[in-house]
Scaffold this motif. Structure first.
Motif, PDB file in Angstrom:
ATOM      1  N   ARG A  57     -94.460  35.736  64.534  1.00 14.18           N
ATOM      2  CA  ARG A  57     -94.889  35.611  63.137  1.00 14.18           C
ATOM      3  C   ARG A  57     -94.631  36.908  62.363  1.00 14.18           C
ATOM      4  O   ARG A  57     -94.118  36.892  61.229  1.00 14.18           O
ATOM      5  CB  ARG A  57     -96.376  35.256  63.083  1.00 14.18           C
ATOM      6  CG  ARG A  57     -96.899  34.940  61.686  1.00 14.18           C
ATOM      7  CD  ARG A  57     -98.404  34.814  61.683  1.00 14.18           C
ATOM      8  NE  ARG A  57     -99.037  36.084  61.995  1.00 14.18           N
ATOM      9  CZ  ARG A  57     -99.185  37.080  61.111  1.00 14.18           C
ATOM     10  NH1 ARG A  57     -98.742  36.951  59.870  1.00 14.18           N
ATOM     11  NH2 ARG A  57     -99.770  38.192  61.476  1.00 14.18           N
ATOM     12  N   ILE A  58     -94.954  38.044  62.961  1.00 18.41           N
ATOM     13  CA  ILE A  58     -94.728  39.346  62.304  1.00 18.41           C
ATOM     14  C   ILE A  58     -93.244  39.565  62.063  1.00 18.41           C
ATOM     15  O   ILE A  58     -92.832  40.046  61.004  1.00 18.41           O
ATOM     16  CB  ILE A  58     -95.328  40.470  63.163  1.00 18.41           C
ATOM     17  CG1 ILE A  58     -96.856  40.338  63.204  1.00 18.41           C
ATOM     18  CG2 ILE A  58     -94.932  41.837  62.635  1.00 18.41           C
ATOM     19  CD1 ILE A  58     -97.532  41.306  64.144  1.00 18.41           C
ATOM     20  N   GLU A  59     -92.433  39.204  63.025  1.00 18.34           N
ATOM     21  CA  GLU A  59     -90.988  39.380  62.885  1.00 18.34           C
ATOM     22  C   GLU A  59     -90.442  38.516  61.750  1.00 18.34           C
ATOM     23  O   GLU A  59     -89.590  38.961  60.970  1.00 18.34           O
ATOM     24  CB  GLU A  59     -90.299  39.011  64.210  1.00 18.34           C
ATOM     25  CG  GLU A  59     -88.795  39.244  64.236  1.00 18.34           C
ATOM     26  CD  GLU A  59     -88.429  40.708  64.170  1.00 18.34           C
ATOM     27  OE1 GLU A  59     -87.298  41.025  63.744  1.00 18.34           O
ATOM     28  OE2 GLU A  59     -89.279  41.547  64.536  1.00 18.34           O
ATOM     29  N   LYS A  60     -90.938  37.299  61.639  1.00 21.67           N
ATOM     30  CA  LYS A  60     -90.486  36.430  60.548  1.00 21.67           C
ATOM     31  C   LYS A  60     -90.929  36.982  59.193  1.00 21.67           C
ATOM     32  O   LYS A  60     -90.157  36.961  58.219  1.00 21.67           O
ATOM     33  CB  LYS A  60     -91.043  35.012  60.737  1.00 21.67           C
ATOM     34  CG  LYS A  60     -90.430  34.267  61.910  1.00 21.67           C
ATOM     35  CD  LYS A  60     -90.659  32.783  61.819  1.00 21.67           C
ATOM     36  CE  LYS A  60     -89.843  32.171  60.712  1.00 21.67           C
ATOM     37  NZ  LYS A  60     -89.914  30.713  60.672  1.00 21.67           N
ATOM     38  N   GLU A  61     -92.139  37.510  59.134  1.00 26.36           N
ATOM     39  CA  GLU A  61     -92.600  38.127  57.888  1.00 26.36           C
ATOM     40  C   GLU A  61     -91.747  39.337  57.530  1.00 26.36           C
ATOM     41  O   GLU A  61     -91.393  39.542  56.369  1.00 26.36           O
ATOM     42  CB  GLU A  61     -94.068  38.533  58.037  1.00 26.36           C
ATOM     43  CG  GLU A  61     -95.051  37.370  58.012  1.00 26.36           C
ATOM     44  CD  GLU A  61     -95.142  36.722  56.639  1.00 26.36           C
ATOM     45  OE1 GLU A  61     -94.884  37.410  55.633  1.00 26.36           O
ATOM     46  OE2 GLU A  61     -95.435  35.508  56.585  1.00 26.36           O
ATOM     47  N   LYS A  62     -91.425  40.128  58.540  1.00 28.94           N
ATOM     48  CA  LYS A  62     -90.592  41.309  58.314  1.00 28.94           C
ATOM     49  C   LYS A  62     -89.207  40.912  57.808  1.00 28.94           C
ATOM     50  O   LYS A  62     -88.672  41.514  56.862  1.00 28.94           O
ATOM     51  CB  LYS A  62     -90.473  42.106  59.608  1.00 28.94           C
ATOM     52  CG  LYS A  62     -89.703  43.410  59.480  1.00 28.94           C
ATOM     53  CD  LYS A  62     -89.679  44.136  60.817  1.00 28.94           C
ATOM     54  CE  LYS A  62     -88.853  45.417  60.685  1.00 28.94           C
ATOM     55  NZ  LYS A  62     -88.799  46.153  61.986  1.00 28.94           N
TER      56      LYS A  62
END
Length: 571
Positions: free
Chosen positions: A439-444
């Protein structure tokens, strides 16, 4: 008048005639009276004695008849009691002779019935005794000297039939067990040692006692031989696995392995001895190649570390892995690889489930990455549709697999009373971290994409935009190469605006910004909407271009940094 009375009257008449005739003879002879009297007295005495003798004989006959009747009655009562029959009723109004005859006939019939029953009883008891000797069972409870009833004979016959059936069943069971024992002894190369084993294998089958104890002993012997066979097979299999590992570690040539193939299949005594000798030979050879063998074992240990998802701390806990090569170290490595194999086999279902989740997660991440790649639209053969379908299936199956693994892990932890760790941490915690990192990677990526778009929009507003479309999509524009060259050659904006940049691209167009004038030489103007995934080109008529030009210019000035698309002009 009865015939006997007529005969008696005739006898009296004959006696009178005889006396008269004697009297006439005596008179003719001239015998005196006194002699006549004497002679008559002699005749009387003679007749009387004769009659007395006859009466005595008849009285004796009567007594015999009475005695016979009484004896037959007593015998008949005894026979009825022995045969358990009701007594016979005597007929009334019959003579003594008829009564005696009737009773004697009944006694003879009872004696014949008794004889028949006793003979049948003897035959059945002989059969029962033979069956008892074979089956080692108790004889049927009936006295051999007592007269049996028909019900007792029927019960005994049924008992013998049951015993015969039991004998047939036990004999079949015995033959089956004997066959198994013979096969096991042949496979184990075992020679009968005890008297019981010799009786089973060597003696005649018909003379073997089919008792329950013997059948139980046979089953026990079969179980013992099965255990010995299973033990031999397990030992042989363990030796084969060890030999195979040592062959691989010592890199034994294939020719040498093939020469030993006969002992790698069977598990007889000679095979076991050959396997033990080969293990001993390879162990000695292993000691001469400690370094090479230890490296091979360490490779196996590393593989099982990966299979069991060991963390670095768990791997570091096995200190001999990082030390020099010694014989003791080799033994520790052997023990460790066996422990790891046992650990993997004990928890194989869980490890397989975790590995399945890892593979599915890895594939899911790859498909997610491909979903953000613009070049995926250039693929042919329906790959995009397949990937989207596969990604959708994984998105549904991963939570189900996680739920299933959670239930299995909870049951395992409850049974083992310890935590199930993957790479040094709880598996469910590890799964949550992976989802959170995703999820963090997609947000980034989303923020980087928006930042890049904002920066590109800012540059486009300052310096203008060169639209480059893939070769596949150039056919969507309504301009031709000649018209593009003409626009670039005659455009007044090209020579009149020194602060603007000019980008000439084959198949593309150049738009000048921020001068809000339409080039006079442009015959056609196209309206382009550039999004994240595609470019849409809309050709316009020349009479529409000026109002559109002003609209685009104003839109460029009013565009914010987070504008999701860019309006461009093309001619």
């Amino acid at each position: 008048m009865r015939r006997s009375e007529v005969l008696a009257a005739e006898a009296v008449s004959c006696l009178n005639k005889a006396l008269c005739h004697l009297k006439d003879i005596w008179e003719e002879i001239g015998i005196p009276e006194d002699q006549r009297l004497q002679r008559t007295n002699v005749v009387k005495n003679h007749i009387k004695n004769l009659l007395d003798m006859m009466i005595k004989e008849e009285e004796s006959l009567k007594k015999r008849l009475i005695s016979s009747i009484e004896k037959c009655k007593a015998e008949m009562d005894t026979l009825c009691l022995e045969l358990q029959l009701n007594g016979f009723e005597e007929e009334t109004g019959i003579t003594m002779l008829q009564q005696e005859k009737n009773i004697r006939t009944q006694v003879e019939a009872l004696v014949k019935e008794k004889t028949r029953r006793m003979q049948q009883l003897k035959s059945l008891l002989d059969q029962d005794q033979d069956l008892c000797d074979i089956l080692c069972s108790m004889p049927y409870g009936i006295a051999p000297d007592s007269v049996p009833t028909p019900e007792q004979l029927e019960s005994l016959s049924q008992h013998i039939a049951n015993q015969n059936a039991e004998k047939a069943r036990r004999h079949a069971e015995f033959m089956d067990l004997k066959k198994q024992i013979t096969v096991y002894m042949a496979e184990l190369e075992h020679i009968p040692e005890t008297s019981f084993e010799k009786d089973v294998v060597c003696e005649d089958e018909d003379h073997f006692c089919l008792s329950r104890d013997n059948i139980t002993s046979l089953k026990l012997l079969v179980c013992q031989l099965e255990e010995r066979k299973a033990e031999n097979e397990a030992v042989c299999e363990a030796h084969r696995e060890k030999i195979q590992r040592l062959w691989d570690r010592l890199q034994v040539p294939q020719e040498e392995r093939e020469a030993f193939n006969d002992h790698m299949v069977a598990s007889r005594k000679r095979n076991l001895e050959a396997l033990q000798a080969e293990v001993q030979r390879l162990e000695e050879l292993k000691l001469l190649n400690i370094r090479h063998v230890t490296d091979a074992i360490r490779s196996e240990i590393a593989v099982f570390w990966e299979k069991c998802f060991f963390s670095s701390d768990q791997r570091q806990a096995f200190a001999p892995y990082f030390k020099d090569f010694t014989e003791e170290l080799l033994s520790l490595h052997d023990a460790e690889i066996q422990r790891l194999k046992q650990h993997y086999e004990n928890h194989k279902e869980l490890f397989d489930g975790v590995q399945q989740w890892e593979d599915s997660w890895r594939l899911f991440l790859e498909l997610e990455k491909k979903a953000t790649d613009p070049t995926r639209f250039t693929n042919r053969g329906g790959n995009l549709l397949k990937e989207e379908k596969q990604r959708s299936e994984l998105h549904k199956s991963l939570p189900k697999l996680e739920k299933k693994l959670k239930a299995q892990i909870d049951a395992w932890e409850s049974e083992q009373d310890r935590e199930f760790l993957v790479n040094g941490q709880k598996f469910l915690q590890y799964v949550e971290e992976q989802w959170e990192l995703h999820r963090i990677e997609k947000e980034k990526e989303k923020q980087e994409r928006h930042l890049k778009k904002s920066k590109q929009t800012e540059e486009d507003m300052l310096y203008g935009t060169a639209v480059r479309t893939p070769t596949k999509r150039r056919l969507l524009t309504t301009t031709t190469p000649n018209k593009s060259r003409k626009f670039n050659a005659t455009s007044s904006i090209s020579s009149a605006t020194p602060n603007s940049t000019s980008r000439s691209v084959f198949g593309g167009t150049v738009c000048r910004s921020p001068v809000p004038r339409l080039p006079l030489s442009a015959n056609k103007v196209g309206f382009i909407i550039k999004t994240e995934d595609s470019i849409v080109v809309q050709p316009l008529l020349q009479r529409q271009t000026w109002s559109l030009w002003n609209t685009c210019y104003n839109a460029h000035l009013a565009a914010s940094m987070a504008l999701p698309h860019t309006l461009l002009l093309t001619g």
